[in-house]
Design an enzyme around this catalytic site. Structure first.
Site, PDB file in Angstrom:
ATOM      1  N   SER A 164      -4.582  -8.208  -2.775  1.00 16.75           N
ATOM      2  CA  SER A 164      -3.339  -7.742  -2.166  1.00 16.75           C
ATOM      3  C   SER A 164      -2.210  -8.568  -2.753  1.00 16.75           C
ATOM      4  O   SER A 164      -2.438  -9.690  -3.233  1.00 16.75           O
ATOM      5  CB  SER A 164      -3.396  -7.972  -0.648  1.00 16.75           C
ATOM      6  OG  SER A 164      -2.097  -7.908  -0.082  1.00 16.75           O
ATOM      7  N   TYR A 177      -5.260 -12.491   7.311  1.00 16.41           N
ATOM      8  CA  TYR A 177      -5.300 -11.564   6.169  1.00 16.41           C
ATOM      9  C   TYR A 177      -4.824 -12.248   4.884  1.00 16.41           C
ATOM     10  O   TYR A 177      -5.495 -12.170   3.837  1.00 16.41           O
ATOM     11  CB  TYR A 177      -4.424 -10.344   6.490  1.00 16.41           C
ATOM     12  CG  TYR A 177      -4.465  -9.261   5.443  1.00 16.41           C
ATOM     13  CD1 TYR A 177      -5.479  -8.306   5.444  1.00 16.41           C
ATOM     14  CD2 TYR A 177      -3.487  -9.184   4.451  1.00 16.41           C
ATOM     15  CE1 TYR A 177      -5.516  -7.301   4.479  1.00 16.41           C
ATOM     16  CE2 TYR A 177      -3.519  -8.192   3.484  1.00 16.41           C
ATOM     17  CZ  TYR A 177      -4.526  -7.251   3.509  1.00 16.41           C
ATOM     18  OH  TYR A 177      -4.567  -6.258   2.556  1.00 16.41           O
TER      19      TYR A 177
HETATM   20  C1  BGC Z   1      -1.466  -4.764   3.519  1.00 20.46           C
HETATM   21  C2  BGC Z   1      -0.466  -3.746   4.007  1.00 20.46           C
HETATM   22  C3  BGC Z   1       0.929  -4.130   3.585  1.00 20.46           C
HETATM   23  C4  BGC Z   1       0.985  -4.441   2.092  1.00 20.46           C
HETATM   24  C5  BGC Z   1       2.347  -4.965   1.645  1.00 20.46           C
HETATM   25  C6  BGC Z   1      -1.307  -4.917   2.031  1.00 20.46           C
HETATM   26  O1  BGC Z   1      -2.256  -5.790   1.519  1.00 20.46           O
HETATM   27  O2  BGC Z   1      -2.780  -4.337   3.854  1.00 20.46           O
HETATM   28  O3  BGC Z   1      -0.526  -3.672   5.421  1.00 20.46           O
HETATM   29  O4  BGC Z   1       1.829  -3.065   3.862  1.00 20.46           O
HETATM   30  O5  BGC Z   1       0.008  -5.397   1.773  1.00 20.46           O
HETATM   31  O6  BGC Z   1       2.883  -5.931   2.497  1.00 20.46           O
END
Ligand code: BGC
Length: 279
Positions: A164, A177
């Site tokens: 991410s 996360y």
């Molecule tokens: C998350 C999303 C978020 C995006 C940008 C992703 O890794 O799961 O919820 O919108 O990152 O912030």
């Protein structure tokens, strides 16, 4: 030609991954679903892993099989060692081997840090980080056993860790996360370093804001969408196909010399957009 800027054209190279066997985790929805279908469209046989929602996984299988390749759905919780070991063993049994792993399964359990429970922390770390470790470990064992088959691919195996933008962008209210994805960055690089001599390519894709169920609140209302777009220089929210197309190319031999890198597919979200007019 598809003229809708919100919908990128799919990669259509049925020979690109011909005969390869791919496992995509969390493939019943969102990025995993689009990636599983795109791999099938490019000639790979695909195992559609899911944790819940078998009908959705079966629908993905049907879409993949429409491209004339084999696919089946396999239920497994990627954070459970026994289930992951069984999933990869079953795949080797049914399809003969594994050439491509897309370790995609992931989730969010958001809370301000002062209110975050240990259960919320552990759930996210165990699915997003431990799950990728377990799947990669089992796939790599088979890559090592089998080695390079030149008619299939120049590499002995390819892993994509789904990361991410939050492997680099700190994210208040999402410490579990962001920490999991920071871990995924180092998981990717360490595996890549350790196994490159065995011709195994491990890379990551770091999606930005992609329209999927995981972040519905961020794009569903016009207000939320406007504030999200302020973070995306390219001016649109991403689609699962944006990630799927990148994944197909990254696991193909077109990217044979790409090892241990993170491909950001984020419309420029990691370019500090606030600094375009500030600073
Ligand atoms: C998350 C999303 C978020 C995006 C940008 C992703 O890794 O799961 O919820 O919108 O990152 O912030």
């Amino acid at each position: 030609m598809n003229s809708n800027p919100e919908r990128p054209p799919p990669v259509r190279l049925p020979e690109l991954l011909k005969g390869q066997k791919a496992l995509v985790t969390g493939a019943n929805s969102g990025i995993g679903k689009a990636t599983a279908i795109a791999l099938g469209r490019s000639g790979a046989d695909v195992v559609v892993n899911y944790a819940t929602d078998r009908p959705a996984a079966e629908a993905v299988v049907a879409e993949i099989e429409a491209h004339g390749v084999h696919a089946y759905a396999h239920q497994a919780d990627v954070s459970r060692e026994d289930q992951v070991v069984d999933m990869v063993a079953t795949m080797v049994d049914r399809l003969g081997t594994i050439d491509i792993l897309v370790a995609n399964a992931g989730l969010q359990r958001d809370a301000p840090t002062a209110e975050m429970t240990l259960a919320q922390w552990e759930k996210v770390i165990s699915v997003n980080l431990t799950g990728q470790f377990l799947c990669a470990r089992e796939a790599i064992k088979e890559f090592l056993r089998r080695g390079v088959v030149p008619e299939v691919s120049r590499a002995a195996g390819k892993v994509i860790c789904m990361s991410s933008v939050h492997q680099t962008i700190p994210w208040g209210g999402h410490v579990n996360y962001a920490s999991s994805k920071g871990g995924v960055a180092m998981l990717t690089q360490t595996l890549a370093q350790e196994f490159a001599p065995h011709k195994i390519r491990v890379n990551a894709i770091a999606p930005g804001a992609i329209k999927t169920p995981i972040n519905r609140a961020a794009w569903q209302t016009p207000e939320a969408r406007d504030s999200l777009l302020r973070l995306i220089p390219y001016g649109r929210v991403g689609t699962p196909l944006d990630i799927a197309n990148a994944a197909v190319v990254l696991v193909s031999d077109l990217c044979d010399y790409v090892v241990g890198t993170t491909l950001y597919v984020d419309g420029g979200m990691t370019l500090f957009p606030g600094f375009a007019t500030g600073g």
